[in-house]
Design an enzyme around this catalytic site. Structure first.
Site, short mmCIF file in Angstrom:
data_model
loop_
_atom_site.label_atom_id
_atom_site.label_comp_id
_atom_site.label_asym_id
_atom_site.label_seq_id
_atom_site.Cartn_x
_atom_site.Cartn_y
_atom_site.Cartn_z
N PRO A 183 0.83 -1.21 0.00
CA PRO A 183 0.00 0.00 0.00
C PRO A 183 0.86 1.26 0.00
CG PRO A 183 0.06 -0.97 2.20
CD PRO A 183 0.87 -1.89 1.32
N ALA A 184 0.24 2.39 -0.32
CA ALA A 184 0.96 3.67 -0.34
C ALA A 184 1.50 3.97 1.07
CB ALA A 184 0.03 4.79 -0.79
N GLU A 258 -3.07 1.30 -14.06
CA GLU A 258 -4.15 2.28 -13.85
C GLU A 258 -3.46 3.58 -13.49
OE1 GLU A 258 -7.28 1.82 -14.39
OE2 GLU A 258 -7.52 -0.35 -14.38
N ARG A 286 -15.28 15.10 -5.78
CA ARG A 286 -15.12 13.80 -5.14
C ARG A 286 -13.66 13.70 -4.71
NH1 ARG A 286 -14.81 8.41 -8.19
NH2 ARG A 286 -15.08 6.86 -6.56
N CYS A 292 -8.10 10.16 -9.96
CA CYS A 292 -7.66 10.04 -11.36
C CYS A 292 -8.80 10.35 -12.31
CB CYS A 292 -7.12 8.64 -11.60
SG CYS A 292 -8.31 7.39 -11.08
N GLU A 389 -2.28 17.01 -14.43
CA GLU A 389 -3.25 16.59 -13.42
C GLU A 389 -3.23 17.60 -12.28
OE1 GLU A 389 -2.17 12.54 -12.30
OE2 GLU A 389 -4.28 12.06 -12.24
N SER A 449 -17.43 5.57 -11.97
CA SER A 449 -16.93 4.38 -11.28
C SER A 449 -18.07 3.47 -10.85
CB SER A 449 -16.14 4.79 -10.04
OG SER A 449 -15.11 5.66 -10.40
P1 NAD Z 1 2.57 7.47 -7.15
O1 NAD Z 1 2.84 6.96 -8.53
O2 NAD Z 1 3.52 8.46 -6.60
O3 NAD Z 1 2.53 6.27 -6.11
C1 NAD Z 1 1.68 5.17 -6.29
C2 NAD Z 1 2.29 3.99 -5.57
O4 NAD Z 1 3.54 3.67 -6.18
C3 NAD Z 1 2.58 4.22 -4.09
O5 NAD Z 1 2.30 3.02 -3.40
C4 NAD Z 1 4.08 4.52 -4.08
O6 NAD Z 1 4.69 4.12 -2.87
C5 NAD Z 1 4.58 3.64 -5.20
N1 NAD Z 1 5.81 4.12 -5.87
C6 NAD Z 1 6.24 5.40 -6.01
N2 NAD Z 1 7.39 5.42 -6.71
C7 NAD Z 1 7.69 4.13 -7.02
C8 NAD Z 1 8.75 3.51 -7.76
N3 NAD Z 1 9.72 4.21 -8.31
N4 NAD Z 1 8.72 2.16 -7.88
C9 NAD Z 1 7.72 1.44 -7.35
N5 NAD Z 1 6.69 1.97 -6.64
C10 NAD Z 1 6.67 3.30 -6.48
O7 NAD Z 1 1.07 8.00 -7.19
P2 NAD Z 1 0.25 8.62 -5.99
O8 NAD Z 1 0.71 10.01 -5.79
O9 NAD Z 1 0.21 7.70 -4.83
O10 NAD Z 1 -1.23 8.61 -6.60
C11 NAD Z 1 -1.68 9.60 -7.44
C12 NAD Z 1 -1.63 9.14 -8.88
O11 NAD Z 1 -2.36 7.94 -9.01
C13 NAD Z 1 -2.30 10.13 -9.80
O12 NAD Z 1 -1.53 10.26 -10.98
C14 NAD Z 1 -3.64 9.45 -10.09
O13 NAD Z 1 -4.24 9.86 -11.28
C15 NAD Z 1 -3.25 8.03 -10.10
N6 NAD Z 1 -4.43 7.18 -9.88
C16 NAD Z 1 -4.89 6.43 -10.91
C17 NAD Z 1 -6.02 5.64 -10.74
C18 NAD Z 1 -6.56 4.81 -11.88
O14 NAD Z 1 -7.36 3.93 -11.59
N7 NAD Z 1 -6.18 5.06 -13.12
C19 NAD Z 1 -6.66 5.61 -9.50
C20 NAD Z 1 -6.14 6.38 -8.46
C21 NAD Z 1 -5.02 7.15 -8.66
#
Ligand code: NAD
Length: 485
Positions: A183-184, A258, A286, A292, A389, A449
């Site tokens: 998870p994040a 995604e 929302r 996203c 974004e 969704s």
């Molecule tokens: P992020 O890409 O920074 O992080 C997402 C996940 O990836 C986190 O768990 C993070 O720890 C991990 N991560 C970060 N860098 C990494 C790396 N180099 N290698 C492996 N894992 C890594 O994104 P965020 O800020 O957590 O979320 C926001 C983004 O997610 C936005 O761009 C949003 O549009 C997108 N999003 C997309 C959807 C979809 O269904 N298309 C849904 C929700 C969010």
């Protein structure tokens, strides 16, 4: 019970590996903070690459037995987990709100949406089937068998701590796959609570493993270098998605991506403007705009733009910003200080380039990471705010004069996740929906969704679908058997 009580069984918020809670190999931990006031909520185990490998070992060990478990049993575990989440919906909502910031009402909405993936895939688990046909030339029969793809890695973002996990875990459990979930780091708590729910619902040890870490990069690089890992499903930003797709090349793991979005929200001159404003409030607000699917650009016919902007500004301007758990709050904090700064910069650049600030445009004093709901009119199609974004409560409005211009503007982005169209003309609806280069089109609605629908994007928004009949396909391989007769 409160949201944090959900974590009572999680081994002091440790790692969940092979059905057991344990500390990380190094004993390290990291803090989880409340975005409303930056206070520390709690801490969790900081897993390293050794922990990640232990989790993969557990997933690999469990894979064969899990694939052999009858589909009905797999489905019933999901169904029980769905019921358990709904029984504790208020607690889950509180935990989500606490770690992520969204209001309790929105968090409750996420709980219902997230849990529904378990109910949907509980029903899909028993509908996995191949086909039997005669070869066109005769002389042999063609049989197909569907098999689980194998151990998976799931990496999820912070904006929907429950639903982004259940969208992957549900179909994987239904298909007979085992998994490591990462998870994040900003919002790891809900996933820990979910591991307990699934265990109590009967999920055998090793099927679901959860590793929290402050170093996602090393964890994913290590796991993806191992050929026993067969699938990676990622939800997050496009740049990180690209890194993971490249990494998947060495061991040719299957990937679902995604990624980010830049959703257009198109209002034609024949639209019901009041209904469009209602839809805009959902599509924009929302999750405080941190979705996203969030409407990122309002493309409004010039003849209704002023009316739309004023009505939207009235609604946005009357929202109350505050802590997500405080009664009466409509808009919670953004996730961190960087998010507020980035949103503020996009707004000030747009205003400097000549956009009219109809409402909002400022970040209230801290503590906490708040940004006022904002409407901008007369934003140029070239402005940074409509090409990146926003991930915040800001609605930039750009005008158009013809359908072709609206479609061209909508498609002029590298992204292709969701889009929204407001019109009362059926022929126009069909023409525009066909012309939009997006994975999803909402027609006279601000919400696309739905767990029963295929969620996903095209272009830089990624590939693969979550939910719907398509969702389980991501976790199944096909074996074709030739039988001469
Ligand atoms: P992020 O890409 O920074 O992080 C997402 C996940 O990836 C986190 O768990 C993070 O720890 C991990 N991560 C970060 N860098 C990494 C790396 N180099 N290698 C492996 N894992 C890594 O994104 P965020 O800020 O957590 O979320 C926001 C983004 O997610 C936005 O761009 C949003 O549009 C997108 N999003 C997309 C959807 C979809 O269904 N298309 C849904 C929700 C969010």
């Amino acid at each position: 019970m409160t949201g944090l009580d959900l974590l009572a069984k999680t081994g002091s918020r440790g790692l969940f590996i092979g059905g057991q809670w344990r500390e990380s190999a190094t004993g390290a931990r990291f803090e989880v903070r409340d975005p409303a006031d930056e206070s520390v909520i709690t801490d969790v185990a900081d897993g390293d690459t050794h922990d990640a490998m232990a989790a993969l070992d557990a997933a690999v060990t469990a894979q064969a037995g899990w694939a052999d478990t009858p589909p009905r049993e797999r489905g019933e575990i999901l169904r029980r987990a769905f019921e358990a989440i709904m029984d504790q919906a208020d607690d889950f909502a509180e935990l989500i709100s606490l770690e992520m910031g969204k209001t309790l009402a929105e968090a409750k909405g996420e709980v219902g949406y997230g849990a529904e993936f378990f109910r949907w895939f509980a029903e899909e688990a028993v509908r996995i089937h191949g086909r039997w046909m005669q070869a066109p030339a005769g002389g042999s029969r063609l049989l197909t068998i569907r098999k689980p793809v194998g151990p998976c890695l799931f990496i999820t973002p912070w904006n929907f701590p429950l639903a982004m996990g259940t969208r992957k875990i549900g179909p994987a459990v239904a298909a007979g796959c085992t998994m490591v979930v990462k998870p994040a780091e900003l919002t790891p708590l809900t996933m820990l609570a979910l591991a307990d729910v699934l265990t109590e619902a009967g999920l055998p040890g090793g099927v679901l493993n959860v590793v929290t870490t402050s170093d996602s990069k090393s964890l994913s690089a290590t796991l993806m270098a191992d050929d026993r890992l067969r699938k990676v499903s990622f939800t997050g930003s496009t740049p990180v998605g690209k890194v993971l797709v490249r990494q998947s090349a060495d061991e040719l793991q299957r990937v679902s991506m995604e990624l980010g979005g830049n959703a257009p929200f198109i209002v034609f001159e024949d639209a019901d403007v009041a209904a469009a404003v209602d839809g805009a409030m959902i599509a924009k607000m929302r999750n405080m705009g941190e979705a996203c699917t969030a409407a990122n650009r309002f493309l409004v016919h010039e003849s209704v733009a002023r009316e739309f902007a004023d009505l939207l500004a009235q609604r946005m301007g009357s929202l109350t910003t505050g802590r997500g758990q405080t009664p009466g709050t409509d808009v919670g904090p953004l996730i961190n200080a960087d998010a507020v700064e980035s949103v503020g910069k996009l707004v000030s650049d747009a205003v400097q380039d000549g956009a009219e600030l109809v409402t909002g445009g400022e970040a209230p004093e801290g503590p906490g990471h708040f940004y006022a709901p904002t409407v901008l009119l007369g934003v140029s199609a070239e402005a940074r705010i409509v090409n990146e974004e926003i991930f915040g409560p800001v609605a930039p409005i750009t005008t158009f004069t013809s359908d072709d211009e609206a479609i061209a503007m909508a498609n002029a982005t590298e992204y292709g996740l969701s889009s929204y169209v407001y019109t009362r003309d059926l022929a126009r609806t069909v023409k525009v929906a066909e012309a939009l280069q997006f994975g999803m089109v909402g027609v006279n609605t601000g919400l696309v969704s739905n767990p029963a629908a295929p969620f996903g994007g095209v272009k830089a928004s990624g590939f693969g679908r979550e939910g719907g009949f398509e969702g389980i396909e991501e976790y199944l391989d096909t074996t074709y058997v030739a039988i001469p007769v």
